[in-house]
Design a protein around this motif. Structure first.
Motif, PDB file in Angstrom:
ATOM      1  N   ARG A  72       0.863  -1.183   0.000  1.00 27.30           N
ATOM      2  CA  ARG A  72       0.000   0.000   0.000  1.00 27.30           C
ATOM      3  C   ARG A  72       0.894   1.226   0.000  1.00 27.30           C
ATOM      4  O   ARG A  72       1.983   1.213   0.562  1.00 27.30           O
ATOM      5  CB  ARG A  72      -0.923   0.020   1.229  1.00 27.30           C
ATOM      6  N   TYR A  73       0.420   2.292  -0.609  1.00 32.19           N
ATOM      7  CA  TYR A  73       1.222   3.502  -0.775  1.00 32.19           C
ATOM      8  C   TYR A  73       0.585   4.661  -0.018  1.00 32.19           C
ATOM      9  O   TYR A  73      -0.629   4.673   0.209  1.00 32.19           O
ATOM     10  CB  TYR A  73       1.356   3.826  -2.268  1.00 32.19           C
TER      11      TYR A  73
ATOM     12  N   LYS B 204      -1.204   8.104   0.930  1.00 37.03           N
ATOM     13  CA  LYS B 204      -2.313   8.786   0.256  1.00 37.03           C
ATOM     14  C   LYS B 204      -1.829   9.915  -0.633  1.00 37.03           C
ATOM     15  O   LYS B 204      -2.405  10.174  -1.680  1.00 37.03           O
ATOM     16  CB  LYS B 204      -3.304   9.304   1.289  1.00 37.03           C
TER      17      LYS B 204
ATOM     18  N   PRO C 258       1.615   3.200   5.600  1.00 34.11           N
ATOM     19  CA  PRO C 258       2.322   3.577   4.371  1.00 34.11           C
ATOM     20  C   PRO C 258       3.095   4.894   4.536  1.00 34.11           C
ATOM     21  O   PRO C 258       4.211   5.023   4.034  1.00 34.11           O
ATOM     22  CB  PRO C 258       1.202   3.704   3.337  1.00 34.11           C
TER      23      PRO C 258
END
Length: 187
Positions: A78-79, A81, A167
């Motif tokens: 996951r990266y 936002k 993240p």
């Protein structure tokens, strides 16, 4: 799992072996896991597909399974936002040194002034000498978030996947490794 990170690391090392065993060893392992609370126990006792494969093949996946394994692990990343893979190195240092979250000194050397560190992982001192190209930043971020996306069944735990850091904190760790101002890169 947050707050139980240090305990989780030891238990994760035994989990694959323990759950494949029968009898009293398995019962003792499950009791130790449950002592961390019901939420922690649910997380630890339910192996995901990757963990099950690593346990089944004792960390030596057959060659034909590796491409699919790596793709599945990459999909778990996951990266942040905001899309930035390099955050605040000062916050990254806090996560790096926190034994309940990054606990990176358990396996790696980092700041050359820090004399207490493990040697299971490579030294990260001077890591920023690699530069800050897009490829270096992306690789560093993704490896921190989920090491198994690059090395199947690696000893390096999957801190992002397991929720030990967010993240955004993985981006902070990336900055801690790559920023020239970080103590890791001062000699």
């Amino acid at each position: 799992m947050r707050g139980h990170g240090f305990v989780a690391l030891g238990i994760l090392a035994l989990l694959g072996l323990g759950l494949s065993q029968g009898g009293s060893f398995r019962a003792r392992l499950e009791a130790a896991i449950r002592s961390g609370g019901e939420g922690f126990a649910r997380t630890m006792l339910a192996q995901d597909k990757g963990q099950a494969l690593c346990s089944q093949y004792r960390d030596r996946l057959p060659a034909e399974l590796i491409p699919g394994f790596l793709a599945e692990q990459k999909a778990l990343i996951r990266y942040p936002k905001d899309g930035k893979l390099m955050g605040d190195w000062k916050n990254g240092e806090k996560v790096f040194t926190d034994p309940k979250r990054g606990n990176c000194y358990a396996c790696h050397a980092g700041d050359p002034r820090e004399v207490a560190h493990g040697t299971m992982g490579p030294s990260l001192t001077g890591y920023g000498e690699r530069g800050q190209s897009e490829a270096v930043v992306r690789y560093t971020y993704e490896k921190i978030y989920n090491a198994w996306a690059f090395v199947p069944c690696s000893l390096m735990y999957r801190g992002g996947v397991h929720g030990l850091f967010t993240p955004e904190e993985a981006a902070d760790l990336t900055a801690f490794l790559l920023d020239p101002e970080s103590p890791i890169n001062r000699r």
